[in-house]
Design an enzyme around this catalytic site. Structure first.
Site, mmCIF file in Angstrom:
data_model
loop_
_atom_site.group_PDB
_atom_site.id
_atom_site.type_symbol
_atom_site.label_atom_id
_atom_site.label_comp_id
_atom_site.label_asym_id
_atom_site.label_seq_id
_atom_site.Cartn_x
_atom_site.Cartn_y
_atom_site.Cartn_z
ATOM 1 N N ASP A 153 0.839 -1.197 0.000
ATOM 2 C CA ASP A 153 0.000 0.000 0.000
ATOM 3 C C ASP A 153 0.875 1.249 0.000
ATOM 4 O OD1 ASP A 153 -2.293 -1.532 0.075
ATOM 5 O OD2 ASP A 153 -2.430 -1.483 2.268
ATOM 6 N N ARG A 154 0.305 2.354 -0.450
ATOM 7 C CA ARG A 154 1.060 3.618 -0.533
ATOM 8 C C ARG A 154 1.737 3.963 0.793
ATOM 9 N NH1 ARG A 154 0.224 8.668 -3.485
ATOM 10 N NH2 ARG A 154 -1.788 7.931 -4.263
#
Length: 312
Positions: A153-154
């Site tokens: 995930d970012r």
């Protein structure tokens, strides 16, 4: 035919042709017995400080068998060739959000910082780990390509793996659950953990509308998910937890930690009330797998970010 534990998933490439290189100030050692890279270099360069050796590794100045390695604990075996480049010339990829941990003819393993997408979610996004690595490869040769194997995930930092060919990508993804031997994460979670150790087993389902993943303690037809956790530090507000991810489902760590009343700090989507790092406090610390071409066990680590070493 069933493949054995150490069976290569793809055929080995022919030895690449060595291109002419400019002469640089360097030292080469031929390994005679098994050792870890940092300890080996320290032993060979007796007058060099530990800090200096760490700097060489971080700045991508040490290669094993002509491939840059930055992992301190990279395993060496008899016959390996270790080269140390002392030139002032910058080499390799230099980016504030991305650092190469390992590269060979099949794989690229990187450390991804928080705030960087693994791959674009729409056509407008170009500042991604995939884009940065692709540009780096194309500078070496316009024919080079990079293929996504998995994602972070970012807001999650840590170890991220890419393939250099479609064949390698497909082999890794096909045998992922068999060939990935260890996935270790660290997380800061809300609240004081009740148990020092534990296992969470649940079944995960995703809402098609909200894209939120839900956890059920009983089999409801969802995907079975398993993780083991160990509480390392804690106080009345937060806990630092080490997680051994067994299955690796979408949002698994985030939803399973929420299910026991301790969402990952900063993860508002899954119920966190605090955000000490101003992001989801999750870090992919270690990835161990069988190499798709050699079948050998390889391991990559990314140290815990400084901002996750909170005062507990």
């Amino acid at each position: 035919m069933l493949l054995g534990e150490n069976t290569p998933r793809i055929g080995l490439k022919n030895e690449p042709e060595k291109r002419g290189r400019k002469k640089e100030r360097s030292t080469t050692f031929h390994v005679k017995e098994e050792a870890q890279l940092f300890d080996y270099v320290m032993n060979k360069m007796g007058s060099m400080s530990r800090t200096a050796v760490k700097t060489l590794l971080t700045n991508q100045k040490i290669s094993v068998n002509e491939h840059i390695v930055t992992q301190f604990n990279h395993p060496l075996k008899n016959g390996d060739v270790v080269s140390i480049n002392f030139s002032n010339k910058e080499s390799g990829l230099h980016h504030s959000k991305l650092r190469i941990l390992y590269e060979d003819d099949y794989l690229i393993v990187v450390h991804k910082a928080e705030g960087l997408l693994s791959i674009a979610t729409d056509k407008k996004e170009t500042a991604t780990a995939f884009h940065i690595i692709m540009n780096h490869q194309k500078k070496q040769s316009p024919k080079n390509r990079v293929y996504v194997v998995h994602r972070l995930d970012r807001e999650t930092s840590g170890v991220l793996l890419f393939a250099k060919t479609k064949e390698v990508q497909e082999a890794l993804q096909t045998y992922w659950h068999h060939d990935v031997l260890e996935k270790i994460y660290y997380a800061i979670v809300d609240g004081e953990m009740e148990n020092d150790k534990g296992t969470i087993t649940s079944w995960l389902t995703e809402s098609p509308k909200s894209k939120i993943v839900y956890s059920s303690p009983t089999d409801n037809g969802g995907e079975k998910a398993v993780l083991h956790y160990e509480t390392l530090k804690k106080n009345h507000k937060y806990s630092l937890v080490k997680i051994n991810l067994v299955t690796g489902k979408k949002n698994q760590i985030r939803v399973q930690m929420q299910s026991i009343g301790h969402p990952i700090s900063g993860d508002k989507k899954y119920g966190s009330e605090f955000s000490p790092l101003h992001r989801v406090a999750l870090h992919a610390a270690k990835l161990t797998l069988r190499h798709p071409a050699t079948g050998q066990r390889i391991s990559f680590e990314s140290p815990l970010p400084e901002n996750m070493k909170m005062n507990f």
